[in-house]
Design an enzyme around this catalytic site. Structure first.
Site, mmCIF file in Angstrom:
data_model
loop_
_atom_site.group_PDB
_atom_site.id
_atom_site.type_symbol
_atom_site.label_atom_id
_atom_site.label_comp_id
_atom_site.label_asym_id
_atom_site.label_seq_id
_atom_site.Cartn_x
_atom_site.Cartn_y
_atom_site.Cartn_z
ATOM 1 N N ARG A 176 0.820 -1.221 0.000
ATOM 2 C CA ARG A 176 0.000 0.000 0.000
ATOM 3 C C ARG A 176 0.856 1.274 0.000
ATOM 4 O O ARG A 176 0.500 2.276 0.607
ATOM 5 C CB ARG A 176 -0.964 0.050 1.190
ATOM 6 C CG ARG A 176 -2.048 -0.973 1.175
ATOM 7 C CD ARG A 176 -2.976 -0.843 -0.029
ATOM 8 N NE ARG A 176 -3.683 -2.089 -0.167
ATOM 9 C CZ ARG A 176 -3.167 -3.171 -0.771
ATOM 10 N NH1 ARG A 176 -1.990 -3.113 -1.363
ATOM 11 N NH2 ARG A 176 -3.838 -4.281 -0.834
ATOM 12 N N SER A 254 -11.041 0.360 3.066
ATOM 13 C CA SER A 254 -10.381 0.135 4.359
ATOM 14 C C SER A 254 -9.818 1.457 4.863
ATOM 15 O O SER A 254 -9.077 2.109 4.133
ATOM 16 C CB SER A 254 -9.239 -0.860 4.201
ATOM 17 O OG SER A 254 -9.744 -2.066 3.705
ATOM 18 N N GLU A 356 -5.313 4.680 5.610
ATOM 19 C CA GLU A 356 -5.056 4.425 4.189
ATOM 20 C C GLU A 356 -5.447 5.631 3.318
ATOM 21 O O GLU A 356 -4.700 6.008 2.426
ATOM 22 C CB GLU A 356 -5.834 3.167 3.760
ATOM 23 C CG GLU A 356 -5.375 2.657 2.418
ATOM 24 C CD GLU A 356 -6.206 1.496 1.907
ATOM 25 O OE1 GLU A 356 -6.104 0.400 2.481
ATOM 26 O OE2 GLU A 356 -6.942 1.688 0.928
HETATM 27 C C1 LIG Z 1 -15.574 0.588 -1.453
HETATM 28 C C2 LIG Z 1 -14.094 0.755 -1.613
HETATM 29 C C3 LIG Z 1 -13.289 -0.369 -1.772
HETATM 30 C C4 LIG Z 1 -11.904 -0.223 -1.937
HETATM 31 N N1 LIG Z 1 -11.135 -1.336 -2.090
HETATM 32 C C5 LIG Z 1 -9.795 -1.219 -2.265
HETATM 33 C C6 LIG Z 1 -8.981 -2.392 -2.444
HETATM 34 O O1 LIG Z 1 -9.464 -3.503 -2.466
HETATM 35 N N2 LIG Z 1 -7.651 -2.211 -2.588
HETATM 36 C C7 LIG Z 1 -7.067 -0.972 -2.599
HETATM 37 O O2 LIG Z 1 -5.844 -0.896 -2.754
HETATM 38 N N3 LIG Z 1 -7.818 0.143 -2.432
HETATM 39 C C8 LIG Z 1 -9.154 0.049 -2.278
HETATM 40 N N4 LIG Z 1 -9.933 1.173 -2.098
HETATM 41 C C9 LIG Z 1 -9.293 2.485 -2.066
HETATM 42 C C10 LIG Z 1 -9.341 3.249 -3.409
HETATM 43 O O3 LIG Z 1 -10.361 2.790 -4.223
HETATM 44 C C11 LIG Z 1 -8.032 3.157 -4.160
HETATM 45 O O4 LIG Z 1 -6.977 3.650 -3.381
HETATM 46 C C12 LIG Z 1 -8.080 3.945 -5.477
HETATM 47 O O5 LIG Z 1 -6.911 3.705 -6.221
HETATM 48 C C13 LIG Z 1 -8.238 5.445 -5.274
HETATM 49 O O6 LIG Z 1 -8.487 6.000 -6.544
HETATM 50 P P1 LIG Z 1 -9.172 7.408 -6.734
HETATM 51 O O7 LIG Z 1 -9.036 7.762 -8.163
HETATM 52 O O8 LIG Z 1 -10.529 7.379 -6.185
HETATM 53 O O9 LIG Z 1 -8.226 8.333 -5.851
HETATM 54 P P2 LIG Z 1 -8.664 9.613 -5.017
HETATM 55 O O10 LIG Z 1 -9.442 9.182 -3.846
HETATM 56 O O11 LIG Z 1 -9.253 10.635 -5.892
HETATM 57 O O12 LIG Z 1 -7.241 10.110 -4.519
HETATM 58 C C14 LIG Z 1 -6.486 9.346 -3.611
HETATM 59 C C15 LIG Z 1 -5.086 9.953 -3.526
HETATM 60 O O13 LIG Z 1 -4.444 9.821 -4.780
HETATM 61 C C16 LIG Z 1 -4.135 11.110 -5.318
HETATM 62 N N5 LIG Z 1 -4.385 11.033 -6.754
HETATM 63 C C17 LIG Z 1 -5.494 10.564 -7.380
HETATM 64 N N6 LIG Z 1 -5.308 10.596 -8.699
HETATM 65 C C18 LIG Z 1 -4.076 11.092 -8.912
HETATM 66 C C19 LIG Z 1 -3.299 11.379 -10.075
HETATM 67 N N7 LIG Z 1 -3.752 11.166 -11.316
HETATM 68 N N8 LIG Z 1 -2.055 11.931 -9.905
HETATM 69 C C20 LIG Z 1 -1.566 12.165 -8.669
HETATM 70 N N9 LIG Z 1 -2.242 11.919 -7.538
HETATM 71 C C21 LIG Z 1 -3.485 11.391 -7.670
HETATM 72 C C22 LIG Z 1 -5.021 12.096 -4.589
HETATM 73 O O14 LIG Z 1 -4.426 13.392 -4.536
HETATM 74 C C23 LIG Z 1 -5.100 11.448 -3.215
HETATM 75 O O15 LIG Z 1 -3.935 11.750 -2.484
HETATM 76 C C24 LIG Z 1 -11.321 1.069 -1.940
HETATM 77 C C25 LIG Z 1 -12.151 2.198 -1.762
HETATM 78 C C26 LIG Z 1 -13.526 2.037 -1.616
HETATM 79 C C27 LIG Z 1 -14.383 3.250 -1.454
#
Ligand SMILES: Cc1cc2nc3c(=O)[nH]c(=O)nc-3n(C[C@H](O)[C@H](O)[C@H](O)COP(=O)(O)OP(=O)(O)OC[C@H]3O[C@@H](n4cnc5c(N)ncnc54)[C@H](O)[C@@H]3O)c2cc1C
Length: 366
Positions: A176, A254, A356
């Site tokens: 992670r 999580s 996380e």
């Molecule tokens: C229901 C649920 C289940 C999940 N299950 C998992 C799982 O099984 N495994 C897991 O690893 N994670 C899981 N996650 C967490 C999450 O989905 C992941 O971490 C996902 O990759 C976040 O993507 P996002 O585009 O929504 O990021 P955001 O929430 O928009 O951003 C998260 C972080 O990344 C940064 N960021 C986003 N995009 C960029 C970019 N293009 N360039 C630079 N920085 C950026 C943001 O500034 C922030 O710091 C889960 C979340 C939810 C809600």
């Protein structure tokens, strides 16, 4: 790491003002961004970054908002939603290299790869968010992590507006984490991620729960699609797929990372647990002889059981690791619940849980 520069056009750029961030996050909380813009291309992204830099404003990059806790006060700079949705496919020595734009929806991308018979990311089905966020915390689930398929990551350096490219071995991937979450935190906007996938490849089933699920259904030689369907079904049972009809999925997934301990730290934890009347602490082998302890076990033993409620927030009825917004919750309430969990786990077990999601706009540490 490769670098390249390009000239900036002096185009007029006008971001929106006072845009509420809550609807852009899966937790459904967060106040307004002072400025907000969407970038659908690298050129637009550069213009936005240049605009913010000239005004000395901080930048918050947003993907799908599924790993973000933004304070009720909002963000005092430019919130920038990445919507670059390019996709280029090439073949190299029998493999497919998929260069995916950061703004593509991750699960749609997985679905497409599975449908085309490209193996490598099928166990990562159902994870919300964007492609661009996957390298940040080395997204992983059910025995797969994106670090196993990522070839390179292209990004824009926010300080210089230069494009940089990192090969997989430069990304410092770990459990992670990566350089994008540590050393380069908040310093890069990821534009594109290249994944190496295996056409016609078999799924690799290395996770006991997934193996059991398939075996129980008599699926002895599962294909990529069987694995995708199984993962989605397992995830749904835990509200780990975003579903507007399931209030337990109004979370950031999580909230805490599973602690990874040395043997000595684990023995200390066991002693503390035994004094509290818990005979067996579950643990799984992690690389380098370390042990991974389920954070959910610690949280539940610390008195925060599934279905726990406090004000407008609580813990999912299906997963002790997910803090949920029950509907009227605020970012402050989520933060305070997380803080209470962290402090009770520390006091009882001597373990410092790490959050996380990215936490934005709170003055004090969790
Ligand atoms: C229901 C649920 C289940 C999940 N299950 C998992 C799982 O099984 N495994 C897991 O690893 N994670 C899981 N996650 C967490 C999450 O989905 C992941 O971490 C996902 O990759 C976040 O993507 P996002 O585009 O929504 O990021 P955001 O929430 O928009 O951003 C998260 C972080 O990344 C940064 N960021 C986003 N995009 C960029 C970019 N293009 N360039 C630079 N920085 C950026 C943001 O500034 C922030 O710091 C889960 C979340 C939810 C809600």
């Amino acid at each position: 790491m490769r670098k390249s520069t390009a000239g900036m056009g002096a185009n007029a750029f006008k971001p929106a003002e006072g845009v509420l961030l809550a609807p852009m996050t899966t937790l459904g909380v967060g106040g307004p961004a002072r400025y907000f813009a969407k970038a659908t291309s690298c050129r637009e992204l550069r213009l936005c970054v240049e605009w913010a830099r000239e005004r000395h404003l901080p930048i918050l990059i947003i993907g799908g908002g599924s790993n973000l806790l933004v304070s009720d006060e909002g963000f005092p700079g430019l919130a920038l939603k990445i919507e670059i949705r390019s996709l280029q496919i090439e073949t190299q020595r029998g493999c497919v290299i998929a260069r995916a734009g950061a703004g593509l929806d991750w699960d749609q991308f997985v679905k497409e790869c599975v449908a085309r018979g490209w193996a490598g990311i099928e166990c990562l089905s159902g994870i919300p968010g964007s492609v661009g966020a996957t390298p940040i915390q080395n997204v992983g689930a059910y025995g797969q992590e994106v670090s196993q398929t990522i070839v390179s990551v292209r990004a824009l350096e926010l300080e210089t507006n230069n494009i940089v490219e990192f090969r997989a071995n430069e990304c410092q991937f770990g459990y992670r984490t990566s350089r994008f979450k540590a050393r380069h935190k908040d310093r890069l906007a990821i534009i594109e991620v290249a994944y190496r996938l295996e056409p016609g490849g078999r799924p690799k089933i290395q996770y006991a729960e997934l193996e059991q699920y398939l075996a129980e259904r008599g699926c002895r030689a599962p294909g990529l699609d069987d694995v995708r369907r199984a993962v989605l079904a397992i995830r749904r049972r835990k509200a780990m797929v975003i579903d507007p009809s399931d209030p337990d999925s109004r979370s950031a997934g999580s909230f805490f990372i599973n602690p990874v301990l040395t043997l000595a730290e684990f023995e200390d934890l066991q002693k503390r647990a035994q004094k509290l009347g818990f005979q067996h602490v579950p643990a799984f082998a992690a690389p380098d002889g370390l042990l991974k302890v389920p954070a959910a076990w610690l949280i539940e033993r610390a008195g925060f059981e599934r279905g726990y409620k406090r004000g407008g927030v609580g813990i999912s009825t299906k997963h002790a690791l997910a803090i949920v917004n029950l509907g009227s919750g605020t970012a402050r309430e989520i933060f305070e619940l997380a803080r209470q969990i962290k402090s009770r786990v520390r006091d009882m077990f001597g373990i410092e849980l790490q959050p996380e999601p990215t936490i934005v706009g709170f003055q004090e540490p969790l």
